[in-house]
Design an enzyme around this catalytic site. Structure first.
Site, PDB file in Angstrom:
ATOM      1  N   ARG A 141      42.707  26.699 -43.127  1.00  0.00           N
ATOM      2  CA  ARG A 141      43.115  28.087 -43.016  1.00  0.00           C
ATOM      3  C   ARG A 141      42.017  28.896 -42.318  1.00  0.00           C
ATOM      4  NH1 ARG A 141      44.302  26.565 -48.422  1.00  0.00           N
ATOM      5  NH2 ARG A 141      46.542  26.586 -48.920  1.00  0.00           N
ATOM      6  N   LYS A 153      42.616  28.746 -51.349  1.00  0.00           N
ATOM      7  CA  LYS A 153      43.126  29.833 -52.179  1.00  0.00           C
ATOM      8  C   LYS A 153      42.785  29.592 -53.640  1.00  0.00           C
ATOM      9  CE  LYS A 153      47.047  31.090 -49.227  1.00  0.00           C
ATOM     10  NZ  LYS A 153      48.524  31.235 -49.169  1.00  0.00           N
ATOM     11  N   HIS A 211      47.307  30.869 -37.173  1.00  0.00           N
ATOM     12  CA  HIS A 211      47.847  30.070 -38.279  1.00  0.00           C
ATOM     13  C   HIS A 211      48.721  28.936 -37.769  1.00  0.00           C
ATOM     14  CE1 HIS A 211      48.620  29.388 -42.499  1.00  0.00           C
ATOM     15  NE2 HIS A 211      49.912  29.294 -42.250  1.00  0.00           N
ATOM     16  N   ARG A 233      47.217  25.511 -37.748  1.00  0.00           N
ATOM     17  CA  ARG A 233      47.309  24.752 -39.002  1.00  0.00           C
ATOM     18  C   ARG A 233      48.621  23.965 -39.035  1.00  0.00           C
ATOM     19  NH1 ARG A 233      45.766  24.575 -44.538  1.00  0.00           N
ATOM     20  NH2 ARG A 233      47.438  24.973 -46.036  1.00  0.00           N
ATOM     21  N   HIS A 270      47.611  22.542 -50.521  1.00  0.00           N
ATOM     22  CA  HIS A 270      48.748  23.212 -51.148  1.00  0.00           C
ATOM     23  C   HIS A 270      48.731  22.944 -52.651  1.00  0.00           C
ATOM     24  CE1 HIS A 270      51.220  23.179 -47.150  1.00  0.00           C
ATOM     25  NE2 HIS A 270      50.371  24.197 -47.214  1.00  0.00           N
ATOM     26  N   TYR A 295      57.382  20.623 -43.752  1.00  0.00           N
ATOM     27  CA  TYR A 295      57.159  19.681 -42.655  1.00  0.00           C
ATOM     28  C   TYR A 295      58.108  18.494 -42.694  1.00  0.00           C
ATOM     29  CZ  TYR A 295      52.943  22.409 -42.102  1.00  0.00           C
ATOM     30  OH  TYR A 295      52.075  23.445 -41.926  1.00  0.00           O
TER      31      TYR A 295
END
Length: 399
Positions: free
Chosen positions: A184, A208, A279, A282, A306, A315
């Protein structure tokens, strides 16, 4: 960004206190107890302030013609939050969609903020007995395929970083890491020197919610980092205590999110790549790894950081590539026609019950071509050639 957060160090921010006391305490709970990042806490904070303004106008606490941005979000107590009904929530969601033009994803996020806030009031601090959001589900999301660059477009972008920058070693290295590691923007900007382990070919990232993960560095990443760090560490005026990996050329300090976006956008524009953002790099890394690296969805989830595999399932549209490859590998697909002329029935322009024999030319099956070596070696350019080109450019400017 905002008046609250410093994008170079979002953990150190002004107090989130421009809201009702319940909201202020909830946001503090998110950061301190729940361990959410400052960016996440700030997003929830903004959402709840917006809902406070909406409810003040809906309940007639301010004039009907008041602009939302001019309504003071403070002044609502716990007793007020207890009066909020499902109808209020539905009207708010309708307001977001029709009057504010929010996308379904944005509306769902704001509903999630309300879910979290009322869960806190009911289950964490026991200030309320009922949750008006409990039975309200977010709008069904549209299935939008992630937009990404092809391998050829990625190479064009890397080449563009060599001509559109006053610090090509840095910009090239950043794009290489984006394309190969799938990190990210905030993860790249927040990297420190001691997060890099070139000997063991890995890098530590903080995603995150302060979640730490280790990412493997392929050949392209190693070469790009060595080229950039050799330049960075010899820069005149760089303070020894500066620990940021990527720094600005003038101030010799950690580069900002916004500046990275400007640099990447400029390189994309120069390469003729429209409709892409930072982004999307990514997405590109995840797509190319999934297509060419024989990476399953769980491995990709871990690599991208994630928290849920449902996020990574965006994906799975790439399975079409694998299905086509599987069909190509079917052993029956390798069979060739006999050397003798094959005979087929041709029923065109024939009377009923009659047929005509027609020979078909013999054709070789055409296998599907796929990327070869991308996942192993990484997307990059020849580092030695880059260094020579940069040295030649410097000599030309000095002569």
């Amino acid at each position: 960004m905002s008046i609250y957060l410093d994008e170079k160090n979002p953990g150190k921010h002004k107090p989130f206190d421009d809201a009702s006391q319940d909201i202020v305490e909830y946001v503090r709970y998110l950061e301190v107890i729940a361990g959410k990042s400052a960016n996440t806490a700030f997003s929830y904070y903004c959402d709840l302030r917006g809902f406070s303004r909406f409810m003040k106008r809906r309940r007639g606490l301010v004039p009907d013609d008041s602009e939302m941005k001019d309504i003071d979000p403070k002044g609502l107590d716990t007793a007020f939050w207890a009066t909020v009904t499902k109808e209020d929530i539905y009207e708010y969601l309708y307001f977001l969609s029709r009057e504010c033009g929010n996308k379904k994803s944005s509306t769902a996020r704001r509903l999630a903020s309300l879910h979290g806030f009322y869960d806190y009031l009911v289950n964490q601090v026991n200030r309320l007995d009922a949750d008006p959001t409990a039975a309200i589900h977010p709008p069904k999301q549209d299935k939008v395929l992630p937009k990404y660059l092809t391998a050829e477009q990625s190479i064009e972008l890397l080449e563009s970083t060599q001509t559109q920058s006053d610090f090509p070693e840095r910009d090239y290295c950043m794009v290489v890491l984006f394309l190969n590691c799938g990190m990210r923007l905030a993860e790249l900007v927040g990297m420190n020197l001691d997060d890099i382990d070139l000997e063991n070919r890995q890098i530590r990232l903080f995603g995150k919610g302060h979640k730490e993960r280790m990412v493997y560095l392929n050949d392209a990443c190693i070469e790009a980092l060595q080229l950039y760090l050799s330049k960075r560490n010899t820069m005149e005026g760089l303070l020894p205590q500066e620990k940021a990996v990527f720094i600005t050329r003038r101030r010799k300090e950690r580069i900002s999110n916004r500046r990275v976006e400007q640099l990447v956008t400029g390189a994309m524009k120069a390469a003729g790549l429209k409709g892409f953002s930072t982004h999307k790099l990514r997405h590109t890394a995840a797509t190319l790894m999934y297509q060419t690296g024989n990476v399953d969805i769980l491995t990709l989830k871990q690599l991208l950081g994630h928290s849920s595999v449902s996020t990574t399932q965006i994906y799975t549209h790439l399975q079409e590539f694998q299905v086509r490859a599987a069909i190509e590998e079917n052993p029956l697909g390798k069979l060739k026609k006999p050397k003798s002329e094959a005979k087929v029935l041709d029923t065109t322009e024939q009377e009923t019950g009659k047929s005509r024999e027609k020979t078909m030319p013999e054709q070789e099956p055409v296998p599907m071509e796929a990327f070869d070596g991308t996942a192993k070696d990484g997307i990059g350019l020849d580092a030695a050639a880059l260094a020579m080109a940069q040295n030649a450019d410097v000599e030309n400017r000095n002569s």
